[in-house]
Design an enzyme around this catalytic site. Sequence first.
Site, mmCIF file in Angstrom:
data_model
loop_
_atom_site.group_PDB
_atom_site.id
_atom_site.type_symbol
_atom_site.label_atom_id
_atom_site.label_comp_id
_atom_site.label_asym_id
_atom_site.label_seq_id
_atom_site.Cartn_x
_atom_site.Cartn_y
_atom_site.Cartn_z
ATOM 1 N N GLU A 125 -6.782 -7.907 -1.432
ATOM 2 C CA GLU A 125 -7.833 -7.848 0.261
ATOM 3 C C GLU A 125 -8.924 -7.545 -0.380
ATOM 4 O O GLU A 125 -9.120 -6.655 -0.600
ATOM 5 C CB GLU A 125 -6.796 -6.491 1.307
ATOM 6 C CG GLU A 125 -5.028 -7.175 1.065
ATOM 7 C CD GLU A 125 -4.239 -6.409 1.637
ATOM 8 O OE1 GLU A 125 -5.570 -5.028 2.454
ATOM 9 O OE2 GLU A 125 -3.128 -5.971 2.226
ATOM 10 N N GLU A 147 0.716 -1.162 -0.038
ATOM 11 C CA GLU A 147 -0.099 0.261 -0.215
ATOM 12 C C GLU A 147 0.753 1.341 0.253
ATOM 13 O O GLU A 147 0.178 2.293 1.190
ATOM 14 C CB GLU A 147 -1.034 0.431 1.320
ATOM 15 C CG GLU A 147 -2.554 -0.855 1.129
ATOM 16 C CD GLU A 147 -3.036 -1.016 2.023
ATOM 17 O OE1 GLU A 147 -3.147 -0.312 3.192
ATOM 18 O OE2 GLU A 147 -4.084 -1.553 2.106
#
Length: 831
Positions: free
Chosen positions: A490, A393
Amino acid sequence: MDHVRDSYPNISVDSSMITKSSQIYLIFNGIDTLADISLNGRNLGSVDNMFLQYRFNVKNILQSGNNQLEVQIYSPIAAANNQSSLFERKYGYNLPPKCNPPEYDGECHVNMLRKMQASFGWDWGPAFPSMGIWKPVEIETVESNPILRDFTAIPFLSGGKQWAVRVKLNMAKPDGNPYSGRLVIKLGDKSLFDDSIKITGPLETSIQIQDLKINPQPKLWWPNGVERTTGEVPRALYDLSVEWTPKGGSKTSLKKRIGFRTVEIVQEPIGNKGLSFKVQVNGYQMFIRGTNVIPISIFPEVQPENYIKHLMKSVQKGHMNMIRVWGGGVYESDYLYNLADEMGIMVWQDFMFACATYPATDSFLKNVQTEVVQQMERLQHHPSVAIWAGNNENELAIASPWWPEILTQKPTYKRDYVALYFDTIGKTLAQVNPVAVYVPSSPSNGKETIKEGGMAVNPADVRYGDVHFYEYTNDPWNYNYYPSGKFISEYGLQSYPSLSTLAKVIPQSQLVFPLSQSLLRRQHQPKGNDFLSSLIRYHFNLPSSGDQKQLAKYIYQSQILQAVAVKSQTEFYLRNRQPDYRVGTGMTYGAMYWQLNDVWQAPTWSSIEYGGKWKLLHYYMVKTFTPANAIAFVDSPSGNLTVALVNDYLNLISMKVTGEVQRFKDLLPVTFFEQNFKNAPRGVNIIFSEPLDSVLNTGWCITKEHCMIKLNIEHSIAGQSGSTETLENFLLISSPKNFIGLQSTQVRVAKVSKVSTKTGYKYQIDMETDHVALFVILDLDPSMKVNAIFSDNGFMITSKKKSIFVETNIEVSTKDLASGLRITHLLDNLS
Ligand code: BMA
């Protein structure tokens, strides 16, 4: 505490070892994280990266008799703070996040350190800023001949058709002189190389043995769930051994188990609007079924093999073919990757960077470069290790941006980002292993990110690469909110672990609802409990205030909410394979839910509780990820009840799917559809689609609140009797809080009997009910102290009798099992 001093004052060394050795190395396989090391008062050096192995030549320091080794380990908290201020002073900008959110109860600036990032706190875990020696310390001696220290191997397909292996030997020599000896490299008992070689160069040196051809071609390594067989899946693994016999010396031999497979990520244009992102293994398009793994323990040195095995077996049972070793943890143990090889679980391996910006100073980059080389050389021979990713991320964090300071200086952060994940990690990776698959970040946009100079404007773009998806406001059971992306690496939702797990650490008086202080302290996601409660309210009425019973209801509701949410989300991804050429969405080929495991007893996204107990979610994933499945959904905007057949097996299977309208008020399901497939078509196929209203009419169901849709799925290996497996699936068309017609009932245990198995302990549980019972959850009384995995849980009972199996870790009498079984279902937990 400022620092700890670990000393081993009595390392006793035999004088003959000193005299016989030309060189002696002290090897630290892992120090967490900052330390000064000295031996007999002489400084050996400083270390600052817990992911590195450090070696010190101690030939001139080690003495016969007693030796004093001193390792001074410094506070990572103080060091992180210091380094952050130093950085800001020197370079005029800071590296966000300044601190974790207060809810983490953690420490600041862990991104300054090459340390497990989650050890300063995370939204699913406690802050334990560990410090210490977390891997073994060894002594290595080199006598009068070079030694073979280690080797690394890259199996690959050369020119698209010839399998080969590239081997690199790491040697340590007595001195700077050249040496020769005999090298034999074997695959199994077949010789690949047998010749004398010359070893020149400095004391520590490496030798590349290029491209040894494998003839005849080896058998391939395949991921879990590709083939449905009655026995074990053939997953070829081979021993690669390297034997080194120096001239006039004796032989040493080292062995690694390798496998042969190709992995690619295929990115092809979708009508000029997007790019596919399909993982192809051995040329075969896989739908990736998987999960994300957080560290095995918050204390990195704690690596219980039986626990790791339990987790990996749970992944395998869940029909998964990939785990992601997430970038805020550690590069996992050899044991875990060995199991992954055996079980066919591919690994998406992040490099250890997560949710932060990082320094791009020369020394930091150099340190990371060594980390990449060491970790790749340790792991790359595993056939399971399929994809490497730069970070978790971080592209998203800078591009969004997550922190205000980025706004004013974005080019600086982008420059640092590119220096770390492209110019350092990406380049080093390609040098170490030209066939390694690398994505710079997760999520990222694949080729599109490269086109945009290494950082996409929107790394969460559903038209490209992988995406992460969390949504805490809309109805989590409604698939219209889910992203139509290429690969969802995710997604997930929190739930509370079971009472028995919480009771291990929380006093009885605190196990109440509304949540007590002790329970609240364990929620580390900012606003986590508010989100969870408001999401539960979509489908349940929260329990009223009260005692432990009310907490048990809340836990039950949270687990059903999570399990159904992740099930319906996964089902959407599984069936969303068609691209939308107009906008570039769709063509989903991967679903990896967040998160497999836990590091403490707390509300988190996990499917397995701390200690190993399966949450309802794990039972649901076993069913949802079954490669031969059927999925019911109400298509929008048509409003048609639609059934999609899913078949991702490579071999021929036959399937049978029955659709039923199941009213809540009686045990009389009405079949509205049945179809048989002698050879089930591969991929996803719509096998039924009719207006929901007319289906409900057929089933004598007055309104959506009166019934649900049930699917019974059977599949067998074509032509093999006895290979039939059955599966049930359901679709709720209204919320449990609005269900009409459920009759109060008690699910009774009629009989428990022992089932004979080759391994372990297995029992059959026969149950009876007078009425429909929904979301039936079985558990064993915690006082029994038995770990159990049921063949199904959270299931619907829609006939008078229902049988399931349970496997336990120890032998239990059928009588104890019958009396220790705890059964609860929806009506007991509605409010
Ligand atoms: C993603 C992960 C983790 C986090 C999870 C749940 O962002 O990468 O950072 O634990 O979401 O919030």
